[in-house]
Each structure stands twice: as structure tokens, then as C-alpha cells.
Enzyme design. Structure first.
Site, PDB file in Angstrom:
ATOM      1  N   GLU A 198       0.878  -1.182   0.000  1.00 29.33           N
ATOM      2  CA  GLU A 198       0.000   0.000   0.000  1.00 29.33           C
ATOM      3  C   GLU A 198       0.907   1.221   0.000  1.00 29.33           C
ATOM      4  OE1 GLU A 198      -2.492   2.569   3.094  1.00 29.33           O
ATOM      5  OE2 GLU A 198      -2.959   0.427   3.218  1.00 29.33           O
ATOM      6  N   CYS A 240      -1.637   8.702   3.932  1.00 30.77           N
ATOM      7  CA  CYS A 240      -1.628   8.249   2.530  1.00 30.77           C
ATOM      8  C   CYS A 240      -2.830   8.792   1.777  1.00 30.77           C
ATOM      9  CB  CYS A 240      -1.648   6.724   2.469  1.00 30.77           C
ATOM     10  SG  CYS A 240      -0.296   5.925   3.333  1.00 30.77           S
TER      11      CYS A 240
END
Length: 1023
Positions: free
Chosen positions: A780, A814
Site C-alpha cells: 500500500e 496516505c
């Protein structure tokens, strides 16, 4: 003798989130009527119903609202159109909004159904409008016909209709216009409480404008003081940070402003009421009212008033507090009792926060019971002037029964609602009734209008039920006390407690009420109590692994082996040796045993929440709300993966030909390396680790070099929860440690969260040795995350969501917003409001509850961000001041010409802003997609078809519509990207655990030992 106001405040705290039945039990007794009184009340209420129905039938607006109720798609379409249309500046987007809202509803089904010619005419207008926005041959002919008349027909018609609805619900565009309208024949005998329209201020300039409008209104009403009108004030309109975390500065400023307004109102000879707002602001408002009530300059003035909401569990003690404050300050305080205006948002907020219980009742009938019991208290109170705001005939009749011959109180109703209920009482029986009368421009009315329609169009509202021909008078006048007694005072079955939101699969994580000042102070003291010693950071400090973390070990005790100075390769091998050695026994443990360990870990995390939050604040530099969210997410990961394992990892018998048995088994692969980031050092760290463990793997877990302490504490808790010390081994170090771990050919997989560049390096390492087994990589990474805003969006909501998405956590998520794309027509106005909201941010110590934006993680991050910011200085649109000492990067808006100008992710509070042309939504999304990143995207639009179009073409893992872009909830919003933003599967989603598993199928020929017994033993059926 104890201060009675203090006693009442203690009771207010006690009932805040008390069990519904415990709060209702005394209210039921005091709201009840004896049989004789009940008969009299029903008879009086029946007469009121007839008057109400007559009034409802005579007004086209009432009939229009009855025809298009909120339980119809047409009613919802009209509400959505009313909410957005008047603020849209450009004709193209306005036409798209109309097409979206009118195009799918069945307007023809309503044609000719109303008793009102005007309503039927409006319906035919909607039928024609739908035809005009469709693509049929008849529509084309109709469009050509109307085009001959010139101006776009539908847009003009819809605009006129929206303005007409505004006039119904808003008394006047200016205070002078509203005062003049109150003199009209339909308002004869009524007084007004004028509310200067506007929701909560988002900026200090907003608050200044609202203050000026209140001041002007008080002066204007004061000129006609003999007419008996008053003013209502929203405290949230006077300060953009009217919230518990900003208590000191908000209370000081608000008290000063309210004192000035109240003093002016006293001088002008008019009354002044402070409106009720969300439940989290109740105690702050009481503090302000208490300070104002005690001012010597206002002594003897009975014009001070407040509103109290009956749906709140604290309503009754709040009234007792107001009565005692009146006694203590020598005045009668006017109290407006209302049912409540924020019910749906309060329910959602409580569920999202994972709090113990709701601050309000979950059943409409319970609110009615509370209202009646509190009304009785108010009539008996010596220091309260009662004002009963209701449109419910049964409630009015009950109050009249209890009041007897007294006229020492008043009723109130909303302008545009409840016509017919009070006219006879006012004009023939001498009762006082005040109209709550909003004042403001049509663009300002939108949020107010929607809330009024939602309240009064909801299925449970009296106004809605009155219009429902299926309901009898007996249904309308049913005793709420009897209704609640019949269900034993229980909560509504469709509204579970927050802890049961995901039941029966799992418990929701527990939250902390950070809007409770006492609790917030406790948490702030806990996280700042003592500094936690730091583990040595980085490989140069001799980072090592934990050879056996002691049970219960706290932060600061990241122990290392005696050979801590040895090269990382040796330490990595030692860690893997232990984990590989433990794989055999751990993988043979039952799924239930492994899942039970995760559930126990979740419980331990909640038990140790304060300590974990303290380490997050001090080591990872998280603010208090972010630290709480971190712990809750870690807890949710544990429970979610435990539940998913029990449900999805058991052997599955597969279909096939007779005479054979096929079984799919999900087994652990071996030892995984989990590499976590510093920005979610507990939640992502444990999310990776627990998923691998519950699937039957062992784990070597490497935290980021910036955040070893939180990882150490979490691993200690995992061992205490029953996970063997060799099944979960902590390896502390920098990039060299990570490289050494992934270079070991014995590992069975890697779970990584971090930069795209590092993910690519890991991928290359895993495949560069041709002799090495192929193993999975779950990566990720980040993204150039964009939010697209069109001209139908509500600017106030956009600004809140942009500030949250771009600047919360100092932009170090993120999912954080990196590029804001505004439709050209609304860019200037939105940026002005956004700049004002940024000015209201507090940048500082993350342990301080007042802080919104803390420092960035380390010197390297600071230098990179400040370098980019300095290089872009000539494009700054807005920046704010920050403390000189510390790694504080000023939140900054940076203008760019095109979305393509942002070529990399800047991991901090720097937001790039560009514009896009109306009508080019698809092209704009395509340009965002072209970056190659695909983590998150936001869209703000009131056009449903726009959301559908973006959903169809956006190449992102998570699309957020009309909300912020951060804060994904485990199990509800699985998180992860595509393209340059990750490999999938999504963390916190149903497909995550299988990636950690080896899938093995066993196929057995069951006939090999003597024929197909199952087939041979079949009996004939159907003969």
C-alpha cells in the site's frame, strides 16, 4: 447548602449518555394523564385537528408538501433541488442539476391528484420539465417549441419555484422586510422571534458579519419594541471554533459578544434568546448563559432566554438549572422548549465516535414523553417563563389542560409550518403565540430550509402524519406515554448502541467523548503525564530486534540481543530463524484459537488505550484525536480479522461429480515480513501483523525507525494475549534491516506500507533471484489524491472537508488531499472561505487539546516540504503562521495551472489548487487518472449522475463523495489503491486475509473402496 445550579449541572452530566429506559422511567410518570384529563385533552385536540386540516387544505404550499412527501422519490428530488439550485452560478451546471433531479422521478403519477389548482399546475410544470431534460423524440420537439420563446424555460421556472419556497419559509430577506411582513393580516395577533439566517460560522470574517447582522436586527426590532418581537441568536454563528477543544478562547470571545448584544437588547427593550444547537455544545452554552445571567449590568432584565431540546436526555435537569439560575440572578428566564433539530446527525456522530450511548432518545414517542414531562416542570417553575414550540395538537391540548386558566406562558411555531393550530387560541382565547421567523437572503436559507423540511416531512413528525390519509384521528392522538410503556422504554430496534454497530460479527471499538470537557482534560493529562524514553533510531544507532519482549513490557523497553552491534543481516536472520521455527506449531493451532488471541489483543489495546495514545502523541507526534483514532483502528483490525477468519478460512466443500469429495483448505504460507510506516505506527502495524497471524503464519514485524516504541508496546500486548513470542518477533531498524529481511529467500510473503519507490525496490528484490520461490507482496503506497468540486457543492461543507482532508495529521496520511480542483465559477468564493478557515486553525504541540495541526515527523520530512514550499512561493494562495520552534510546516495553498503540474506526492500540509471548466468533469477525472496513482479521490457535487459518472471512470481504490477523504473505517471502507498506489487487496476488507493464505484442494474418490454408496442408496422419489 450546596449550590443548586451545581447540583443540576451534576445531574446534567450524569444523564448525558444514560440508558434510555433509566431516563424515561421518571418522565413517563410525570407525562401521564389520568383518564378524565386524557378525555378532555383528546376532545380539545380533535377540534384542533379540524382547524389544522382546514388550514393545511387552504394553502398551496402545505398541499405541495403533502403531495411530495419525503417518503417519495419525487419529494427527495425536490428537496435536493431546493438545497442546491439557488447557489449554482453557471447555467450549464444548473441545467445538469435540474436534469438530475427531475429526470428520474415519476411526476406524472402526481398529476391532478391535489385539491390545489396551483399544486396541480406545478406538477404539470415538473412533468414538462422532466420531458425537457430527457432524450426522447417528443422532448426534442418540446425543446424546439420552447426555444422559440428565448430564455431557457425550465431553468427560469425552477428558479422562480425555489425562490417562492424560500419566501414561504423565510419571513423576509432583511429584518425590515420581516418586520413589515409580520404586520400583514395573516400574522395578526402573533409576535415573532427573528432568526438571522446562517449556519455555523466557518471563519472569523463570517462571525463578524453575523454579529453585525444580529446587532442591526436588535436595533431594528428595538425601534418597534412595542410590537413585542424578539431576536434569536446562534452562538455557532459568532465564533468559528465554538467547540470544547477550543473552550477558553471560544468562551471568552462569545461571552464578550453575547454581553454586548444582550446589553443592546436590554437598552432597546426587547427579548433575546440563545438558540439550542448540537448536544456537544450544551454545557458550553450553559457556561456562557450563566456568565451573562450574572452580569450586574443586566440585573433585573427578564429578556434573557434560552432554547432547550426535549429529545436530549439532559433536558429535564437543564430546565432545573435554568430555574435555579433565574432564582439566583433575580429574573425569569424565558425558555423555549423544542423537540430538537439535529437528531439524525447526532445519531450518526455517536455511532462514528463509538461512544457508550446516545445523548438523545431514539424514538419519536420518547421525545414526546420528554417534552410533556418537561413542559409540566416549566409550568411549575417559579423562575422560568415557558415558551412551548410545537406543531403537535395533542401536545398543545395537554399543555392547555395543565395550565388551566393561566396565560403566563406562550406557544411558538415555525414560520411556514403549523398554520391553523394557533389562530383561534390567539385571536379568540387570548393565548400568546410567537412565530420563529428566519430572516435572510435566499442563498442563506438553504441549510435551514432543508432541515425544516426534513423535520416536518419525516414519517414520524406530526405534520407528516397529519397529511397521511391512512392515519385515523385515533392514530394521530395516540398517547406517547402508552406507546413507550408498550415497548418497555427500550431503544428503537433499528438504532443499535455504537458498540453493537457491527454485531453479531464483532464489537465496535470504544471511543472517548472528546467533546466532554472533563474527559478531554483527563485524556490531555494522561498523554502529557511523562515523556516516554525513545529507542535508538535508525541503523546507525545499532537498531536491532526484540529477542523476547517481556509480557507487560512498556514503551521504552525495546530490548535488543547482546549482539546488537552486529550487522543487520545477522539480526534479520536470527529473527527469521525464530519465526520459522515457530511456524509449525502456530499454523496447527485452530482458527478459533488464533482468532481468540486477536480478540484478547483488542481488549488489551482498549485497556491500555491511554498509554498507547500517549506514545502516539509523543513518539509519532499525533494530535489527541488522531491518537485516539489510531488506537480504535488497531482494535477494529483485530476484531475484524478475527471475525473474517472464523467465517472465511474454514475448509469449504466444493461441488463436483458424484463419487468424489473436493475440499478447499486455507493454510498459512510460512513466515511473513511486515513493514509498517511511521504515520500509522500502531493501526497499520497491527493490521498487517494480525492478518498474517490469524491466517496461520508467523511474522517478523519491522516498524518504521521513527516509531519503535509504539510497536514494542503493541508486540508486548500481543504476547500477553496468547500469541507465542516466537510467532511474532519485532525487528527494529532502518532500511538496512528491511532489506536484510526481504533478501532472505525463506520468507513466504511481504506486507508493506510506505512509498512507491520502496515498494518497487521490494518487488525487484523478491524476483531477482531465479532460484527463489515466488511469494506475494501486498503493498500500500501513496497517491496524488485529488478532490473535484463543482458549482452545486455546499461551500461550507467543502471547506470543512478540505481542511480535514489536507491538514489533519499535518497532511501525513496516505489518503490526504494533495490537489484541490475547483470549478472556475466558484473558485474565488471557495478559496476565500477556505483561507478564513485556515486562519482559525491552531498549529502547535500535539499533546495540547487545542492543537489542530502538529509538527511533521522528522527533520528530513521538514526539509523536503519546506524546500518545495519555498520553491513555490510565487504561487502561494494562502499560508498561515506557525510556531518558530519545532518541525512545523505551515499549512499552505499553492496555485498550479494544471493538475499535471503536480508530479509527485508531497507528504505534508501543502495543498495544490487548480481550476476546471464546467461541463468537463469526465475530462478532469481522466487527467487525474493519467497521473498513474490511484489511492483516493474526492467529489463534491449535488448531482447524483455526476457521482455515478465519476464512480464509473475513476481509477482509484477509494472514492469519497460529499465527505472528507480520510478516516476509512475497518470493514465499512476497506482501504488501498491501484496503479502506483498499491497492489491490493484492500486492508480492512473481505478479500485481505486470503492473500496471506496458501489455497490447497484435496480431491478424494469416495468410490475407490467399494462403489458409490451415496448414489446406490438413493430412493425413488416423485413416483
Amino acid at each position: 447548602m450546596a449550590d443548586a445550579t451545581a447540583t443540576a449541572r451534576s445531574q446534567i452530566r450524569r444523564l448525558h449518555r444514560a440508558a434510555e429506559l433509566d431516563v424515561l422511567r421518571p418522565l413517563l410518570k410525570d407525562a401521564a394523564l389520568d383518564s378524565e384529563a386524557r378525555r378532555r385533552v383528546e376532545n380539545r385536540a380533535l377540534g384542533m385537528l379540524a382547524e389544522l386540516r382546514h388550514a393545511q387544505a387552504s394553502g398551496w404550499v402545505n398541499q405541495f408538501l403533502q403531495e411530495y412527501r419525503l417518503n417519495t422519490s419525487e419529494g427527495i428530488a425536490l428537496l435536493s433541488l431546493a438545497e442546491a439550485f439557488l447557489r449554482v452560478p453557471d447555467p450549464e451546471t444548473a441545467d445538469q442539476l435540474i436534469a438530475d433531479k427531475l429526470g428520474d422521478a415519476d411526476w406524472r403519477a402526481h398529476a391532478g391528484k391535489s385539491h390545489s389548482t396551483l399544486v396541480n399546475s406545478a406538477t404539470w410544470g415538473l412533468v414538462i420539465g422532466r420531458a425537457l431534460v430527457s432524450d426522447t423524440e417528443q422532448a426534442s420537439a418540446l425543446k424546439r417549441l420552447i426555444a422559440r420563446a428565448g430564455e431557457p424555460f425550465v431553468r427560469q421556472g425552477v428558479g422562480a419555484a425555489m425562490r417562492m419556497m424560500g419566501e414561504i419559509f423565510v419571513m423576509g430577506r432583511t429584518i425590515e422586510e420581516a418586520i413589515a411582513r409580520m404586520r400583514k393580516r395573516e400574522n395578526r395577533g402573533f409576535t415573532a422571534s427573528f432568526d438571522m439566517l446562517g449556519e455555523a460560522a466557518r471563519t472569523f470574517p463570517d462571525a463578524k458579519r453575523y454579529y453585525a447582522s444580529y446587532e442591526q436586527a436588535i436595533r431594528a426590532v428595538g425601534k418597534v419594541a412595542k410590537e413585542g418581537h424578539s431576536i434569536s441568536v446562534k452562538l455557532s454563528a459568532l465564533h468559528p471554533r465554538y467547540e470544547v477543544a477550543q473552550y477558553d478562547r471560544a468562551i471568552s470571545s462569545l461571552t464578550e459578544q453575547v454581553e454586548a448584544l444582550a446589553t443592546l437588547a436590554k437598552r432597546c427593550g426587547i427579548a433575546f434568546t440563545i438558540d439550542a444547537e448540537e448536544s456537544e455544545r450544551l454545557e458550553m452554552s450553559l457556561d456562557i448563559i450563566e456568565r451573562i445571567g450574572g452580569l450586574p449590568s443586566l440585573k433585573g432584565w427578564d429578556g434573557l432566554g434560552m432554547a432547550v431540546q426535549a429529545y436530549g436526555k439532559r433536558c429535564r435537569p437543564t430546565l432545573a438549572w435554568a430555574d435555579e439560575l433565574g432564582r439566583r440572578t433575580g429574573r425569569r428566564i424565558s425558555v423555549r422548549l423544542v423537540k430538537g433539530a439535529y437528531w439524525d446527525s447526532e445519531i450518526k456522530h455517536t455511532q462514528e465516535q463509538g461512544l457508550s450511548d446516545y445523548p438523545l432518545f431514539t424514538r419519536k414517542a420518547a421525545t414526546d414523553v420528554s417534552y410533556l414531562a418537561c413542559a409540566r416542570d416549566m409550568l411549575a417553575a417559579k423562575n422560568i417563563y415557558p415558551a412551548f414550540a410545537t406543531h403537535n395538537a395533542l401536545t398543545v391540548a395537554t399543555i392547555l389542560e395543565w395550565a388551566g386558566a393561566s396565560r403566563d406562558f406562550e406557544f411558538q411555531r415555525l414560520h411556514g409550518m403549523g398554520e391553523g393550530l394557533y389562530e383561534k387560541l390567539v385571536r379568540e382565547e387570548g393565548y400568546q403565540t410567537r412565530i420563529y421567523a428566519p430572516v435572510g437572503g435566499h442563498r442563506d436559507l438553504l441549510a435551514y430550509l432543508v432541515r425544516r423540511l426534513l423535520e416536518n416531512g419525516a414519517n414520524s413528525s406530526f405534520v407528516h402524519q397529519l397529511a397521511d390519509e391512512r392515519l385515523t384521528d385515533a392514530d394521530l392522538l395516540a398517547d406517547p406515554v402508552a406507546k413507550i410503556a408498550a415497548v418497555g422504554g427500550s431503544r428503537h430496534p433499528a438504532i443499535p448502541l455504537p458498540r453493537d454497530l457491527f454485531a453479531p460479527e464483532r464489537k465496535n471499538s470504544e471511543g472517548i467523548d472528546l467533546n466532554d470537557r472533563v474527559e478531554l482534560d483527563r485524556v490531555a493529562n494522561a498523554v502529557a503525564k511523562k515523556p516516554f524514553p525513545r529507542a535508538a533510531r535508525g541503523p546507525e544507532a545499532g537498531a536491532g530486534l526484540d529477542p523476547g519482549l517481556r509480557r507487560g513490557t512498556g514503551a521504552g523497553n525495546v530490548t535488543r540481543p547482546d549482539h546488537a552491534a552486529a550487522p543487520e543481516k545477522h539480526q534479520a536472520k536470527a529473527a527469521l530463524d525464530r519465526a520459522l521455527g515457530a511456524f509449525g506449531s502456530w499454523s496447527l493451532e485452530s482458527i478459533d484459537h488464533r482468532a481468540d488471541c486477536l480478540d484478547r489483543l483488542a481488549d488489551l489495546l482498549e485497556r491500555e488505550r491511554d498509554t498507547l495514545m500517549a506514545i502516539c502523541v509523543q513518539e509519532a507526534r499525533k494530535t489527541i484525536p488522531d491518537a485516539l483514532g489510531e488506537v480504535r483502528e488497531a482494535v477494529d483490525f483485530c476484531r475484524y480479522y478475527a471475525a473474517q477468519a472464523r467465517k472465511g478460512l474454514r475448509p469449504i466443500e466444493l461441488p463436483g461429480p458424484t463419487g468424489e469429495r473436493n475440499v478447499l483448505h486455507m493454510e498459512g504460507r510460512g513466515t511473513w515480513v511486515c513493514i509498517a510506516p511511521w504515520n500509522f505506527p500502531l493501526a497499520i502495524f497491527l493490521g498487517q501483523v494480525t492478518a498474517a497471524l490469524v491466517a496461520g503464519n508467523t511474522v517478523v514485524a519491522k516498524p518504521a525507525p521513527q516509531t519503535p516504541e509504539i510497536a514494542a508496546y503493541a508486540v508486548g500486548l500481543a504476547h500477553s494475549a496468547g500469541i507465542p513470542e516466537d510467532a511474532l518477533v519485532l525487528a527494529v531498524g532502518g532500511p538496512e534491516m528491511g532489506q536484510a529481511l526481504i533478501e532472505d529467500v525463506r520468507i513466504a510473503g511481504v506486507a508493506f506500507t510506505g512509498s512507491t519507490a520502496t515498494a518497487k525496490r521490494i518487488a525487484r528484490t523478491l524476483v531477482e533471484d531465479d532460484e527463489r520461490p515466488l511469494v506475494p507482496l501486498i503493498a500500500e503506497t501513496g497517491g496524488i489524491n485529488a478532490m473535484i468540486v463543482d458549482s452545486t457543492a455546499l461551500p461550507e461543507q467543502v471547506v470543512v472537508d478540505v481542511v480535514t482532508s489536507a491538514f489533519r495529521s499535518a497532511g501525513q496520511r496516505c489518503s490526504a488531499l494533495r490537489v484541490l480542483l475547483l470549478q472556475e465559477e466558484i473558485a474565488d468564493r471557495t478559496l476565500e472561505m477556505l483561507g478564513g478557515a485556515m486562519d482559525a486553525l491552531v498549529v502547535g504541540d500535539p499533546a495540547d487539546p487545542r492543537t489542530d495541526v502538529g509538527p511533521v515527523i522528522d527533520e528530513g520530512a521538514y526539509e523536503r516540504l519546506m524546500g518545495h514550499r519555498a520553491a513555490s512561493q510565487n504561487r502561494w494562495l494562502k499560508t498561515i503562521n506557525v510556531p518558530e520552534q519545532g518541525l512545523f510546516v505551515p499549512p499552505t495553498l499553492i496555485g498550479v495551472d494544471e493538475v499535471e503540474d503536480v508530479r509527485k506526492e508531497w507528504f505534508g500540509p501543502l495543498l495544490h489548487v487548480a481550476t476546471w471548466k464546467g461541463g468537463q468533469l469526465a475530462e478532469t477525472v481522466a487527467r487525474v487518472n493519467a497521473s498513474g496513482f490511484g489511492l483516493t479521490m474526492g467529489l463534491h457535487s449535488r448531482i447524483a449522475r455526476a457521482a455515478e459518472a465519476v464512480e464509473a471512470v475513476a481509477k482509484v481504490g477509494n472514492l469519497y463523495v460529499n465527505r472528507s477523504m480520510i478516516g476509512a473505517i475497518v470493514g465499512s471502507q476497506p482501504f488501498g489503491g491501484e496503479g502506483l498506489s498499491g497492489t491490493g487487496p484492500k486492508a480492512g476488507g473481505p478479500h485481505y486475509l486470503p492473500r496471506f493464505c496458501a489455497e490447497r484442494v484435496t480431491s478424494t474418490d469416495t468410490t475407490s473402496s467399494g462403489g458409490n454408496a451415496t448414489l446406490l442408496s438413493l430412493e425413488d422419489v416423485g413416483l
